[in-house]
Scaffold this motif. Structure first.
Motif, PDB file in Angstrom:
ATOM      1  N   LEU A   1       0.844  -1.201   0.000  1.00 24.97           N
ATOM      2  CA  LEU A   1       0.000   0.000   0.000  1.00 24.97           C
ATOM      3  C   LEU A   1       0.875   1.245   0.000  1.00 24.97           C
ATOM      4  N   CYS A   2       1.964   1.206   0.741  1.00 23.93           N
ATOM      5  CA  CYS A   2       2.913   2.324   0.767  1.00 23.93           C
ATOM      6  C   CYS A   2       3.444   2.587  -0.641  1.00 23.93           C
ATOM      7  N   SER A   3       3.777   1.539  -1.363  1.00 24.45           N
ATOM      8  CA  SER A   3       4.273   1.663  -2.724  1.00 24.45           C
ATOM      9  C   SER A   3       3.204   2.240  -3.649  1.00 24.45           C
ATOM     10  N   GLN A   4       1.964   1.778  -3.513  1.00 28.56           N
ATOM     11  CA  GLN A   4       0.864   2.298  -4.335  1.00 28.56           C
ATOM     12  C   GLN A   4       0.639   3.783  -4.076  1.00 28.56           C
ATOM     13  N   ILE A   5       0.641   4.170  -2.810  1.00 29.29           N
ATOM     14  CA  ILE A   5       0.421   5.573  -2.452  1.00 29.29           C
ATOM     15  C   ILE A   5       1.545   6.436  -3.009  1.00 29.29           C
ATOM     16  N   THR A   6       2.782   6.000  -2.834  1.00 28.67           N
ATOM     17  CA  THR A   6       3.933   6.760  -3.306  1.00 28.67           C
ATOM     18  C   THR A   6       3.872   6.947  -4.821  1.00 28.67           C
ATOM     19  N   THR A   7       3.627   5.883  -5.540  1.00 30.56           N
ATOM     20  CA  THR A   7       3.559   5.969  -7.000  1.00 30.56           C
ATOM     21  C   THR A   7       2.424   6.875  -7.448  1.00 30.56           C
ATOM     22  N   THR A   8       1.265   6.753  -6.816  1.00 31.23           N
ATOM     23  CA  THR A   8       0.115   7.588  -7.160  1.00 31.23           C
ATOM     24  C   THR A   8       0.444   9.064  -6.980  1.00 31.23           C
ATOM     25  N   TRP A   9       0.998   9.417  -5.815  1.00 31.81           N
ATOM     26  CA  TRP A   9       1.300  10.813  -5.535  1.00 31.81           C
ATOM     27  C   TRP A   9       2.411  11.352  -6.427  1.00 31.81           C
ATOM     28  N   LEU A  10       3.405  10.519  -6.757  1.00 25.71           N
ATOM     29  CA  LEU A  10       4.469  10.976  -7.650  1.00 25.71           C
ATOM     30  C   LEU A  10       3.912  11.295  -9.032  1.00 25.71           C
ATOM     31  N   LYS A  11       2.966  10.505  -9.495  1.00 27.64           N
ATOM     32  CA  LYS A  11       2.335  10.779 -10.787  1.00 27.64           C
ATOM     33  C   LYS A  11       1.518  12.076 -10.722  1.00 27.64           C
ATOM     34  N   ILE A  12       0.801  12.281  -9.634  1.00 32.68           N
ATOM     35  CA  ILE A  12       0.010  13.510  -9.473  1.00 32.68           C
ATOM     36  C   ILE A  12       0.934  14.724  -9.415  1.00 32.68           C
ATOM     37  N   LEU A  13       1.988  14.638  -8.586  1.00 34.61           N
ATOM     38  CA  LEU A  13       2.909  15.768  -8.442  1.00 34.61           C
ATOM     39  C   LEU A  13       3.647  16.071  -9.746  1.00 34.61           C
ATOM     40  N   SER A  14       4.011  15.024 -10.505  1.00 31.98           N
ATOM     41  CA  SER A  14       4.720  15.272 -11.758  1.00 31.98           C
ATOM     42  C   SER A  14       3.822  15.998 -12.749  1.00 31.98           C
ATOM     43  N   ARG A  15       2.537  15.667 -12.757  1.00 33.16           N
ATOM     44  CA  ARG A  15       1.615  16.380 -13.654  1.00 33.16           C
ATOM     45  C   ARG A  15       1.395  17.824 -13.215  1.00 33.16           C
ATOM     46  N   LEU A  16       1.249  18.017 -11.907  1.00 31.67           N
ATOM     47  CA  LEU A  16       0.983  19.361 -11.399  1.00 31.67           C
ATOM     48  C   LEU A  16       2.193  20.286 -11.521  1.00 31.67           C
ATOM     49  N   LEU A  17       3.398  19.723 -11.379  1.00 27.28           N
ATOM     50  CA  LEU A  17       4.601  20.554 -11.316  1.00 27.28           C
ATOM     51  C   LEU A  17       5.432  20.554 -12.595  1.00 27.28           C
ATOM     52  N   LYS A  18       4.967  19.868 -13.644  1.00 25.90           N
ATOM     53  CA  LYS A  18       5.793  19.757 -14.844  1.00 25.90           C
ATOM     54  C   LYS A  18       6.049  21.106 -15.510  1.00 25.90           C
ATOM     55  N   ASN A  19       5.163  22.063 -15.355  1.00 30.98           N
ATOM     56  CA  ASN A  19       5.376  23.382 -15.963  1.00 30.98           C
ATOM     57  C   ASN A  19       6.459  24.187 -15.252  1.00 30.98           C
ATOM     58  N   LEU A  20       6.843  23.769 -14.052  1.00 34.45           N
ATOM     59  CA  LEU A  20       7.890  24.474 -13.315  1.00 34.45           C
ATOM     60  C   LEU A  20       9.291  24.044 -13.733  1.00 34.45           C
ATOM     61  N   ILE A  21       9.386  22.948 -14.472  1.00 36.55           N
ATOM     62  CA  ILE A  21      10.689  22.442 -14.906  1.00 36.55           C
ATOM     63  C   ILE A  21      11.033  23.083 -16.248  1.00 36.55           C
ATOM     64  N   ILE A  22      12.125  23.813 -16.261  1.00 36.78           N
ATOM     65  CA  ILE A  22      12.564  24.486 -17.480  1.00 36.78           C
ATOM     66  C   ILE A  22      13.803  23.770 -17.983  1.00 36.78           C
ATOM     67  N   LYS A  23      13.749  23.310 -19.221  1.00 36.36           N
ATOM     68  CA  LYS A  23      14.888  22.613 -19.806  1.00 36.36           C
ATOM     69  C   LYS A  23      15.495  23.516 -20.884  1.00 36.36           C
ATOM     70  N   PRO A  24      16.641  24.130 -20.587  1.00 36.15           N
ATOM     71  CA  PRO A  24      17.247  25.027 -21.579  1.00 36.15           C
ATOM     72  C   PRO A  24      17.810  24.253 -22.774  1.00 36.15           C
ATOM     73  N   SER A  25      18.023  24.965 -23.870  1.00 36.03           N
ATOM     74  CA  SER A  25      18.564  24.338 -25.077  1.00 36.03           C
ATOM     75  C   SER A  25      20.043  23.987 -24.884  1.00 36.03           C
ATOM     76  N   LYS A  26      20.579  23.149 -25.783  1.00 30.66           N
ATOM     77  CA  LYS A  26      21.991  22.752 -25.713  1.00 30.66           C
ATOM     78  C   LYS A  26      22.900  23.975 -25.794  1.00 30.66           C
ATOM     79  N   GLU A  27      22.558  24.919 -26.650  1.00 39.23           N
ATOM     80  CA  GLU A  27      23.381  26.123 -26.821  1.00 39.23           C
ATOM     81  C   GLU A  27      23.427  26.959 -25.544  1.00 39.23           C
ATOM     82  N   GLU A  28      22.273  27.106 -24.885  1.00 42.05           N
ATOM     83  CA  GLU A  28      22.238  27.868 -23.632  1.00 42.05           C
ATOM     84  C   GLU A  28      23.078  27.183 -22.555  1.00 42.05           C
TER      85      GLU A  28
END
Length: 143
Positions: free
Chosen positions: A69-96
């Motif tokens: 159950l601990c594993s299920q909860i952790t995986t569920t929340w990580l998926k939720i957090l990754s969707r909610l916070l994905k716009n905060l991750i900025i990946k600069p270009s190779k040149e930058e």
């Protein structure tokens, strides 16, 4: 805030058999077994896993739940957090990235895309156990 009765735990990749859309009855109880932890406790457990990398067995013992159950909860929340916070991750270009790399890195590792810095900061803590617990929880949430 997320409604706890609408949260479905991750149970692995499964094929979708039906594509019907079901209306959610706000007064209906959550399907499946009764919730063992509150939403807040689940989120704290996930933050402890992320910050301290505690084993699922230990987290299960701390929160009084099974390891699965601990594993299920952790995986569920990580998926939720990754969707909610994905716009905060900025990946600069190779040149930058190349323009900001130190000269030593450009010469030694010309294909480097990132540098991971694992810094730790030490702070003074109070003698009061309540304040110490609040400080630890706050530091986990802020990092």
């Amino acid at each position: 805030m997320l409604k706890s009765r609408l949260l479905r735990y991750w149970k692995g990749n499964k094929r979708v058999i039906s594509t019907k859309v079901h209306k959610v009855n706000e007064k209906a109880k959550k399907r499946g077994p009764e919730r063992k932890l509150t939403v807040e406790q689940e989120l704290i457990m996930v933050f402890l896993k992320l910050r301290l990398n505690l084993p699922q067995v230990l987290l299960g013992d701390i929160f009084g739940i099974r390891q699965s159950l601990c594993s299920q909860i952790t995986t569920t929340w990580l998926k939720i957090l990754s969707r909610l916070l994905k716009n905060l991750i900025i990946k600069p270009s190779k040149e930058e990235i190349k323009s900001c790399l130190p000269k030593s890195f450009q010469e030694l590792v010309p294909t480097a895309r990132s540098i991971i810095d694992c810094s730790e900061f030490y702070i003074e803590t109070s003698n009061s156990l309540d304040i110490q617990a609040a400080t630890i929880l706050l530091s986990v949430l802020l990092t």
